[in-house]
Structure formats: C-alpha cells, structure tokens
Design a protein around this motif. Structure first.
Motif, PDB file in Angstrom:
ATOM      1  N   ALA A  91       0.823  -1.212   0.000  1.00  8.56           N
ATOM      2  CA  ALA A  91       0.000   0.000   0.000  1.00  8.56           C
ATOM      3  C   ALA A  91       0.859   1.265   0.000  1.00  8.56           C
ATOM      4  N   HIS A  92       2.038   1.212   0.634  1.00  8.10           N
ATOM      5  CA  HIS A  92       2.928   2.371   0.672  1.00  8.10           C
ATOM      6  C   HIS A  92       3.822   2.461  -0.550  1.00  8.10           C
ATOM      7  N   ALA A  93       3.527   1.595  -1.534  1.00  2.32           N
ATOM      8  CA  ALA A  93       4.276   1.620  -2.794  1.00  2.32           C
ATOM      9  C   ALA A  93       5.777   1.455  -2.556  1.00  2.32           C
ATOM     10  N   ALA A  94       6.124   0.468  -1.702  1.00  2.00           N
ATOM     11  CA  ALA A  94       7.539   0.195  -1.444  1.00  2.00           C
ATOM     12  C   ALA A  94       8.193  -0.333  -2.713  1.00  2.00           C
ATOM     13  N   PRO A  95       9.498  -0.161  -2.853  1.00  2.00           N
ATOM     14  CA  PRO A  95      10.195  -0.673  -4.040  1.00  2.00           C
ATOM     15  C   PRO A  95      10.025  -2.184  -4.178  1.00  2.00           C
ATOM     16  N   GLU A  96      10.073  -2.644  -5.427  1.00  3.23           N
ATOM     17  CA  GLU A  96       9.867  -4.067  -5.683  1.00  3.23           C
ATOM     18  C   GLU A  96      10.852  -4.924  -4.908  1.00  3.23           C
ATOM     19  N   GLY A  97      12.123  -4.544  -4.894  1.00  4.96           N
ATOM     20  CA  GLY A  97      13.131  -5.335  -4.211  1.00  4.96           C
ATOM     21  C   GLY A  97      12.828  -5.504  -2.734  1.00  4.96           C
ATOM     22  N   GLU A  98      12.362  -4.431  -2.098  1.00  6.10           N
ATOM     23  CA  GLU A  98      12.016  -4.499  -0.679  1.00  6.10           C
ATOM     24  C   GLU A  98      10.831  -5.431  -0.454  1.00  6.10           C
ATOM     25  N   VAL A  99       9.831  -5.374  -1.333  1.00  6.81           N
ATOM     26  CA  VAL A  99       8.666  -6.246  -1.207  1.00  6.81           C
ATOM     27  C   VAL A  99       9.054  -7.703  -1.422  1.00  6.81           C
ATOM     28  N   PHE A 100       9.886  -7.981  -2.430  1.00  5.00           N
ATOM     29  CA  PHE A 100      10.289  -9.358  -2.697  1.00  5.00           C
ATOM     30  C   PHE A 100      11.078  -9.934  -1.527  1.00  5.00           C
ATOM     31  N   HIS A 101      11.976  -9.132  -0.964  1.00  3.09           N
ATOM     32  CA  HIS A 101      12.743  -9.600   0.193  1.00  3.09           C
ATOM     33  C   HIS A 101      11.809  -9.868   1.375  1.00  3.09           C
ATOM     34  N   ALA A 102      10.824  -8.998   1.592  1.00  9.26           N
ATOM     35  CA  ALA A 102       9.878  -9.186   2.701  1.00  9.26           C
ATOM     36  C   ALA A 102       9.033 -10.436   2.488  1.00  9.26           C
ATOM     37  N   VAL A 103       8.582 -10.687   1.245  1.00 14.15           N
ATOM     38  CA  VAL A 103       7.800 -11.894   0.956  1.00 14.15           C
ATOM     39  C   VAL A 103       8.613 -13.141   1.270  1.00 14.15           C
TER      40      VAL A 103
ATOM     41  N   VAL B  11      -0.233 -19.145  -1.681  1.00 10.03           N
ATOM     42  CA  VAL B  11      -1.006 -18.416  -2.699  1.00 10.03           C
ATOM     43  C   VAL B  11      -1.207 -16.949  -2.310  1.00 10.03           C
ATOM     44  N   GLU B  12      -1.596 -16.688  -1.057  1.00 11.27           N
ATOM     45  CA  GLU B  12      -1.866 -15.308  -0.646  1.00 11.27           C
ATOM     46  C   GLU B  12      -0.608 -14.448  -0.728  1.00 11.27           C
ATOM     47  N   PHE B  13       0.552 -15.044  -0.454  1.00 10.02           N
ATOM     48  CA  PHE B  13       1.795 -14.285  -0.550  1.00 10.02           C
ATOM     49  C   PHE B  13       2.136 -13.980  -2.012  1.00 10.02           C
ATOM     50  N   THR B  14       1.882 -14.936  -2.895  1.00  3.45           N
ATOM     51  CA  THR B  14       2.130 -14.658  -4.310  1.00  3.45           C
ATOM     52  C   THR B  14       1.164 -13.600  -4.840  1.00  3.45           C
ATOM     53  N   GLU B  15      -0.056 -13.582  -4.320  1.00  7.06           N
ATOM     54  CA  GLU B  15      -1.004 -12.549  -4.755  1.00  7.06           C
ATOM     55  C   GLU B  15      -0.539 -11.167  -4.324  1.00  7.06           C
ATOM     56  N   LEU B  16       0.006 -11.062  -3.090  1.00  8.47           N
ATOM     57  CA  LEU B  16       0.540  -9.768  -2.654  1.00  8.47           C
ATOM     58  C   LEU B  16       1.757  -9.368  -3.478  1.00  8.47           C
ATOM     59  N   ALA B  17       2.615 -10.340  -3.790  1.00  7.11           N
ATOM     60  CA  ALA B  17       3.756 -10.027  -4.645  1.00  7.11           C
ATOM     61  C   ALA B  17       3.286  -9.551  -6.012  1.00  7.11           C
ATOM     62  N   ALA B  18       2.252 -10.198  -6.566  1.00  7.04           N
ATOM     63  CA  ALA B  18       1.714  -9.768  -7.856  1.00  7.04           C
ATOM     64  C   ALA B  18       1.128  -8.360  -7.763  1.00  7.04           C
ATOM     65  N   ALA B  19       0.445  -8.074  -6.645  1.00  5.51           N
ATOM     66  CA  ALA B  19      -0.101  -6.724  -6.467  1.00  5.51           C
ATOM     67  C   ALA B  19       1.009  -5.687  -6.392  1.00  5.51           C
ATOM     68  N   ALA B  20       2.099  -6.020  -5.681  1.00  8.99           N
ATOM     69  CA  ALA B  20       3.220  -5.083  -5.590  1.00  8.99           C
ATOM     70  C   ALA B  20       3.840  -4.847  -6.954  1.00  8.99           C
ATOM     71  N   ILE B  21       3.970  -5.921  -7.736  1.00  9.88           N
ATOM     72  CA  ILE B  21       4.543  -5.778  -9.080  1.00  9.88           C
ATOM     73  C   ILE B  21       3.628  -4.928  -9.954  1.00  9.88           C
ATOM     74  N   ALA B  22       2.313  -5.199  -9.893  1.00  9.68           N
ATOM     75  CA  ALA B  22       1.379  -4.425 -10.698  1.00  9.68           C
ATOM     76  C   ALA B  22       1.397  -2.957 -10.282  1.00  9.68           C
ATOM     77  N   ASN B  23       1.431  -2.706  -8.960  1.00 11.21           N
ATOM     78  CA  ASN B  23       1.490  -1.311  -8.499  1.00 11.21           C
ATOM     79  C   ASN B  23       2.768  -0.633  -8.949  1.00 11.21           C
ATOM     80  N   ALA B  24       3.887  -1.364  -8.829  1.00 10.93           N
ATOM     81  CA  ALA B  24       5.158  -0.771  -9.235  1.00 10.93           C
ATOM     82  C   ALA B  24       5.165  -0.468 -10.726  1.00 10.93           C
TER      83      ALA B  24
END
Length: 611
Positions: free
Chosen positions: A255-267, A389-402
């Motif tokens: 939601a805070h539009a974090a960078p993709e790399g940060e989101v992937f590491h967090a996932v 699955v839910e984690f991949t959906e959040l990763a997909a959302a982060a990628i789409a937002n980015a």
C-alpha cells in the motif's frame, strides 16, 4: 419374597457347611461338658455352648443361629442336666437357658452385622481414597504413559502388595505373576501383580480395582485426545494469526508503494518464518529458458548467497520447480532432486531435497514464482501451496502497483519533456526567425528614417516612432521567449540562469548556489522553473521584502530551498501555481514540501534526483 429357583441351590450349598459346623461344635462342646461335669457344677457348663452358638450365628446368620440355640438347649438338657439321657424341656431352667441362647444368638447376629457394616464402611472409605488417589495420578498427568508407574506403586501400597506394574499392550501371565487386562475404546494395558495373593485381594482387584482403573484410563485417554485437539486448535489459530500478521505487514508495504526489491525480500522472509523450509526464493522469468532471483531468504545468509544470490540467472532445467511452473502455470512440487543438471546438482550439494513453487500471475501473464525448499527427508506439508497463494497474490499486487507507478511516472515525465521540447522549439523559432526578421525590419526603418529629408520633419518623426515601437516589440518578444525556455541554461548552466532570474526579480534575492558540475538538463530545467515560479509568487502574492534561495547537490540529489518573509498562507490545494510545480517536480522523480503559515512566510523544500 420367594427365592428364584437358581438361588436355592446356592443357598443350600451355603447352609450345608453351617449345619456341619454346628453339629461338630455341639459334639465337641458336649464331650468337653461330660468331661468337666465331674469337677464343675452342671449349670455352669452351658457356657460351653455359647462358643458354637456365636460362631454359627456370626458366619451363617440369625436363622441358623436360632436353630443352633434350640439344638444347644436340647443337647445340654439331654446329655448334661440330671437326670441324664432324658429329654424334658418343660423345666423352668431349660426355658431360661433357651431364652438366653436365643438372646445371645440375636446379639451375636446384631454385633456381626454391625461389624460387617463398619467393615464395609471402612472398606468403602479406603476404596474412595484409593480411587481419588488413582484419579489424581491418572487424570492430572500430562502424559498417560508417564502416569502408569506411579499408579501401579500407589495400588501396591494400598493393597499391601510386594509389587505391581501397569504395562502397555498384552502381558502374559506366568507362575510368578497374575495379569488383569484393562480394556477400553482407546485403552489397551495390563495390570501385573505377584502370584499367590489371597482370594479377597484377587477378588477385590478383579471386581473393584480393575473396572475403576479401566474407567479412569479411558477418561484419561479421552482427556488426552481433547487436550491434543485443543493444542492443535490453539496451534492452528496461532499459525493463522501469524500468517495474517505477515500478510498485513506485506500489504502495508504494498500500500505504501515500497520498491519491488524491498517487497520481494519481505515476501521471502515472511514465508521463511512461517514454513518449515530451508530456502525461499522469489524468481522472475526473463525468457522462455532463463530466470533471475529477485528476492531470497535462507537459514544461512552465506548459504543462500552461494545458492541463489540476488540477480543470479539460471536456466529452466527440466524437472525443477521453476520449469514445471513455467510449463503448467500452476503450483508444482518436487519431492526429490535426482537430476544431473546444474541446478539440481547445486541444490543437492547444499542439502536441498524437495521444493514447492507457486506462480506469480500479474494481470494474465506469468511473471515469476515463489519457491520454498526443504532439507529434510519428509516432504513439505500438503497445505504449503495453499499457504503460499496469498503471498504470491501480494507479490503480484506489488509488481502491478510498481509497474503502474513506473508507467505513470514515465508518462508524466514524457508529458513534461514534450512540453519543454515544445517551449524550446517555440523559443528557437522566435529567436531564429520572427525575432531576426523584426530586427531586420527595425534596421530598415532606421535606414529609411535617416534617408528622409530634413524638411519632412513630421514624416521623419512618424518613422522614428514606428522604429522605436518595433524595437520595444523585439524586447518583449525576447522576454517572452526567455519565459518559454531559458536559453541561458544551455549556454551558461543553472547557476548563471538563476543569477539572471535574481537580477530580473522585483523582490531582492539572496542567492546561494553550490554546484561543482554541470547538471543534467532535466534536473536543471525543473529547478529553474521552481525558482522562477516561486519568485513570481513572492512578488505578486506574498508581498515579500526578500527571498532566500539555496541550492546544493549531495549524493546525486539536488536540494533546493526557497524562503520568503511574506504574508504566507499559500496552499497547493487551492489551485495556485504550486500545483504545476508539484507536478513538474514529481515528474522528475523528486519531492516538494510547502510550508506557509499565515504571517510567517512561505518555504519550499525541493529534492530532485540528479541522474
């Protein structure tokens, strides 16, 4: 109540020993009385018959005791009371003796019954205490198998047994041990005690202890099952709560539009904490044959960097999870890496035995996958794919937002660049074409003025006035072209352009510029227009007496501060020129902060990346 036929033989079999014992007692007592009759008075010999009377009454009840009382009176009268060998019960003393014997029979029966009741009550208390102790040992134990030895010891102590043991399963009996199987729906144990115990103890074990133990063990088993179900539910709730907390943290990053790399590491990190796994990787497909690691987590950072470091490209080797997901676009798992390929060999060398992968779908396209691997012989749980699955959906959302943010920023940058290019082209056209033609016409007008005879004074004044108006038009056109695009930026750089702006400003400007190198045109143009607009606003709206402009470049970031001492109250949301400045700065990838309290002045803080 008339006894039922099956009870009569048992009662008869019980009375026969009593009758035999009564007969023996009467015989022995009579023989002893005959022997003593020569030494003691006959009346005192009746006491001998009390022993048999009390014995028979105590053991076989009041009925046989009354019969024994009558028989004792008859035998005593017949064999001992003179005249001997004659029976005459009409004498008063015989009636007294009979009454005494019957009263003693009644008294003995009452005493025996009271003793039995007292014994039963005492035994009941002992049984209750033993049952309570056994219940505490069995039902309070965290583990039923651990409570069995203590239960056996308490049982041996209560029954005064040399030893006792409770063993799981069947335990055969032998010459030294007796066994009592304890059966239940979920209980299958055996009680073992030494052989040679008395019949009452064995009967007590079989009729009282064993059934009570079976009930307790069954209850303990049910309690263990309920406790296990409760623990499972508690663990499941804790797992769900932990998963939800992890998902909330990831959703906050997205939601805070974090960078993709940060989101992937967090996932990867969140999945690694939740699953019994050795590695977690976020993989992006580059081509049909290769993939790249964009996020990773491992039990050992050195190990994960040696296995799949960030930015590592590797082939989609047949039989690996990445290849299966790329081919099927569905979750996949590999329980054993048995191949001879580069990837399988590398994973086996680090102890990775199995893996589960879940695809990351962005829009309708397969973007990549999330992989969890294990180093144990046991396969990953069956619900691993569902939990991923839910984690991949959040990763997909982060990628789409980015991607959307990147597209938006690129679009805004293209719009600003196109506008700047249009300004530059108009400024060049005005300078190279229109302005030059007007200057040429002005020169021609001055030439025509010089060629007019002196006597045509009015005509000469008119031509001079027209030439002057044309020169003023050229000056205004130059000012206009400078506003469209400052040509001085391309010639002298940002510092020179800002100095010209400061000199032309109607409000005094304190300028402090520290630039060691020439800035890229995009950053320089953005900073120039911010200063230009701020100076215009300070002159028109703020009624400021001085404007302080400070510009520095540190760590590839341009820091611009513009502060005036005007009336303040400026707000970008009220439709002022600050909206355009905000759009321009953000299009360049920067940020702008406006602080304008009423009566204090306005401060603009701008940061623009210099790339």
């Amino acid at each position: 109540m008339r006894p039922s036929p099956p009870a009569m033989p048992a009662r008869r079999s019980r009375l026969l020993p009593g009758i035999l014992v009564a007969a023996v007692c009467l015989t022995v007592e009579t023989l002893i009385g005959i022997g003593l009759s020569r030494f003691v008075p006959v009346q005192s010999l009746g006491v001998l018959y009390l022993v048999g009377l009390v014995l028979v009454t105590s053991l076989w009840g009041l009925g046989l005791g009354l019969v024994m009382a009558v028989a004792s009176t008859v035998v005593f009268d017949y064999f001992l009371v003179p005249p001997r060998w004659t029976l005459w019960l009409g004498k008063g003393q015989d009636t007294v003796i009979l009454a005494v014997f019957m009263a003693l029979a009644l008294l003995a029966c009452a005493l025996v019954r009271a003793a039995r009741m007292l014994s039963s009550e005492t035994e009941a208390h002992q049984e209750a205490d033993l049952s309570a102790d056994l219940a505490r040992l069995v039902l309070r134990a965290a583990d039923l198998s651990a409570a069995l030895p203590a239960t056996a010891r308490r049982l041996a102590s209560a029954l005064c047994l040399p030893s006792a043991s409770i063993e799981t399963g069947d335990a055969p009996a032998d010459v030294t041990r007796l066994t009592f199987p304890l059966r239940g729906d979920d209980v299958h144990v055996t009680l073992r005690v030494p052989a040679g115990l008395s019949r009452p103890v064995v009967r007590r074990l079989r009729e009282r202890i064993v059934p009570s133990l079976e009930v307790l063990l069954e209850a303990a088993s049910e309690r263990e099952k309920a406790a296990g179900a409760l623990r499972h539910s508690r663990d499941e709730l804790a797992r769900i709560a932990e998963e939800q907390a992890a998902l909330r943290r990831l959703a906050t990053l997205v939601a805070h539009a974090a960078p993709e790399g940060e989101v992937f590491h967090a996932v990867a990190c969140e999945m690694g904490r939740l699953l019994p796994t050795r590695h977690v990787l976020v993989i992006r497909y580059e081509t049909a044959d290769t993939a790249i690691t964009v996020g990773n987590w491992g039990v050992s950072r050195r190990e994960i960097e040696a296995t799949m470091p960030l930015g590592d490209r590797w082939p989609l080797e047949k039989g690996t999870v990445a290849e299966l997901v790329a081919r099927t676009r569905a979750p996949a798992r590999v329980d054993h890496y048995d191949g001879d390929g580069e990837v399988a060999t590398r994973l086996r060398s680090l102890g990775v035995r199995s893996a589960v992968g879940c695809p990351i779908i962005v829009g309708r396209a397969l973007w990549g996958l999330l992989i969890a691997s294990s180093s144990t012989a046991e396969r990953l749980p069956d619900d691993t794919e569902v939990r991923m699955v839910e984690f991949t959906e959040l990763a997909a959302a982060a990628i789409a937002n980015a991607q959307s943010n990147a597209d938006l920023k690129a679009s805004r940058a293209r719009v600003v660049a196109a506008a700047d290019e249009a300004r530059r082209r108009i400024e060049r056209d005005l300078h190279d074409s229109t302005q030059q033609r007007l200057i040429a016409i002005g020169l021609e007008m001055r030439g025509a003025e010089a060629s007019i005879p002196p006597d045509l004074h009015d005509l000469r004044l008119q031509v001079a006035h027209t030439a002057k108006a044309l020169e003023e038009t050229v000056t205004e056109l130059q000012e206009l072209s400078r506003g469209l695009h400052p040509a001085i930026l391309a010639k002298g750089g940002l510092e020179s352009a800002l100095k010209i702006l400061a000199r032309r400003s109607s409000v005094p400007v304190a300028l402090d510029v520290t630039i060691d190198e020439r800035l890229p045109e995009r950053s320089a143009v953005t900073a120039y227009y911010v200063v230009s607009e701020a100076l215009t606003n300070a002159a028109k709206h703020a009624h400021a007496t001085v404007v302080h402009v400070t510009l520095t470049v540190e760590d590839k970031v341009l820091h611009l501060s513009i502060r005036d001492d005007g009336v303040g109250g400026a707000a970008p949301t009220r439709g002022s020129g600050l909206i355009g400045l905000t759009d321009r700065v953000e299009a360049a990838g920067g940020t702008i902060t406006v602080s304008s309290p009423k009566g204090v002045g306005t401060t603009l803080l701008v940061e623009i990346p210099v790339e």
